[in-house]
Design an enzyme around this catalytic site. Structure first.
Site, short mmCIF file in Angstrom:
data_model
loop_
_atom_site.label_atom_id
_atom_site.label_comp_id
_atom_site.label_asym_id
_atom_site.label_seq_id
_atom_site.Cartn_x
_atom_site.Cartn_y
_atom_site.Cartn_z
CB SER A 240 -45.36 3.41 -63.38
OG SER A 240 -45.79 4.01 -62.17
CE LYS A 241 -41.74 -3.18 -61.52
NZ LYS A 241 -40.38 -2.91 -61.95
NE ARG A 242 -45.72 6.88 -59.75
CZ ARG A 242 -46.79 7.59 -60.01
NH1 ARG A 242 -47.62 7.95 -59.06
NH2 ARG A 242 -47.05 7.96 -61.27
N GLY A 244 -49.52 -0.40 -58.69
CA GLY A 244 -49.76 -1.82 -58.37
C GLY A 244 -49.00 -2.69 -59.37
#
Ligand code: GLU
Length: 470
Positions: A240-242, A244
């Site tokens: 996920s965006k966490r 990167g």
């Protein structure tokens, strides 16, 4: 004659093309190309509240950037509502689907009750055998899922996966607003588009038995299924965006080459011995599901960067020169739309491509070639543009004035003569010259740099450096 392979990528346009979606698209594309089949692009935009035209554009742009060309489409599900409704009608007439009048509130109440009693939270089949409509209520249409027996998904990657039909719901196929739902539209489309292989992320594996029942109810053969392993972040949580950047186009912006990203993506699940770098032709030739593992793949940004570096090193300088232009513009190293001598830029790139890991780095290191306004790094100037180096720089400058062959071969003897005359090592001259012409202490070989800069600009920079000392 064997049947022609037909596969599809079916993104929902509720976001940009992300790493997972691109990998799914890539595996479909590779399979189609390997088998001489057809690759269909289908936009699953039935969720009108979350789908946007901008995301459709963005997905298409991402696929084009990766050169994943499709043979048919893009088809949009919202253009096909009439088709879905006619199939719903058919199932209703054949008694394979039924109207359900339960309200959302009632369903929620029953769900809570089932939860409290520790029972399965699925639709209880209350409207299955209704004879008459319930007045004052707008129904949904539910699919009559078989309640007994099992459904086997014979997956090309996962092998046989068995589902108990008793665990499956009578799923809604048409909502009360007359719009069809995912599990139904996907089957209708895959039938209509003659899809032979459904290749998608294994987050869809649980939908597959439901879809198999719909194929059967409609009287169609099921396609083959291949569910790709999940992509996880380094912490083993779903990517996920966490972790990167996950959108494909953000890798464009960070200076990655599309072929490098493709090469990296294919290794998220697939392997061919321990080969890491593949040309597209090799990928197409070697690709098969036998070499797709079913363990989750871990997304590793450092490895992606390494792959990118390999591609930059191996790329033709002319091609890299073209690709780096937007980054030079973005960094304001050149003005937008300004014509550059591309042959010259290719020569400049050639001296740097061994060192740059991304096009962003390449653009930054091209600065001193392109812009004459270099400025000296404080520490470099202090250390190398000194009284001690002044006579060396002066001598070199004077010898270079009459040099006609301003190439590595022509420059080298001039440098050698100057250091010999002063009884110093080459570095005592090369480092000050490097600072003089690039502003800093790191650059490709000094003769290469001077060759690219040319005589006139080299002399000017030496003059500026000399006058900065005196
Ligand atoms: N539209 C679905 C998604 O984006 C894909 C459905 C499928 O491949 O069957 O997850």
């Amino acid at each position: 004659m064997t049947e022609q392979v037909r596969v599809r990528f079916a993104p929902s346009p509720t976001g940009h093309l992300h790493i997972g979606g691109a990998r799914t698209a890539l595996f479909n594309w590779l399979y189609a190309r390997n088998k001489g089949g057809r690759f269909v692009l289908r936009i699953e935009d039935t969720d009108r509240t979350r789908s946007t035209d901008d995301y459709i554009e963005a997905i298409i742009q991402g696929m084009q950037w990766l050169s994943l060309d499709w043979d048919e489409g893009p088809f949009r599900q919202t253009d096909r509502f009439d088709v879905y409704r006619s199939y719903v009608e058919r199932l209703l007439q054949e008694g394979k689907a039924y109207h359900c009048y339960c309200s959302v509130e009632e369903l929620e109440q029953r769900r809570q009750l089932a939860l409290a009693q520790g029972k399965p939270q699925k639709y209880d089949g209350r409207c299955r055998d209704l004879k008459e409509p319930v007045p004052g209520r707008v129904p949904v249409v539910r699919f009559r899922t078989p309640q007994h027996g099992e459904t086997v998904v014979d997956d090309l990657i996962r092998g046989r996966v068995i589902f108990e039909n008793s665990q499956l719901d009578d799923l809604i196929i048409l909502r009360s607003d007359n719009t069809p739902t995912y599990n139904f539209t996907v089957v209708v489309d895959d039938v209509d588009m003659k899809i032979t292989h459904v290749i998608r992320g294994d987050d869809h594996l649980n939908n597959t038995p439901k879809q198999i029942h719909i194929y059967k109810a409609l009287g169609y053969e099921t396609p083959r299924f291949a569910h790709l392993p999940m992509i996880l972040g380094a912490d083993k949580a779903r990517l996920s965006k966490r972790h990167g950047a996950t959108s494909v186009m953000s890798y464009y912006e960070m200076g990655y080459l599309p072929d490098a990203l493709v090469n990296y993506l294919v290794r998220l699940g697939w392997s061919h011995g321990d080969q890491e770098i593949f040309s597209r032709e090799e990928l197409i030739r070697y690709f098969s599901f036998e070499n797709v593992g079913n363990a989750a793949a871990v997304f590793n940004p450092e490895k992606l960067l390494w792959v990118n570096q390999q591609y930059i090193m191996a790329a033709s300088p002319e091609r890299l020169a073209e690709r780096v232009i937007p980054f030079l513009e973005k960094e304001k190293i050149i003005e937008e739309g300004k014509e550059l001598d591309m042959v010259w830029l290719g020569r400049a790139v050639k001296t740097l491509q061994e060192r740059a890991k991304t096009l962003v780095e390449l653009a930054a290191s091209l600065r001193y070639y392109i812009s004459d306004d270099i400025g000296f790094q404080e520490k470099a100037k202090e250390k190398f543009l000194t009284e001690k180096s002044l006579p060396l720089l002066r001598d070199l400058r004077n010898s270079l004035v009459s040099l006609t062959d301003f190439s590595h071969a022509g420059l080298e003897p001039v440098f050698k003569a100057v250091v010999e005359a002063h009884g110093v090592k080459l570095g005592a001259l090369a480092q000050p010259v490097r600072v003089a012409v690039t502003g800093g202490t790191e650059s490709p070989g000094i003769y290469e740099v001077l060759e690219v800069l040319g005589k006139e600009r080299t002399l000017k920079r030496l003059d500026t450096a000399i006058s900065s000392i005196t």
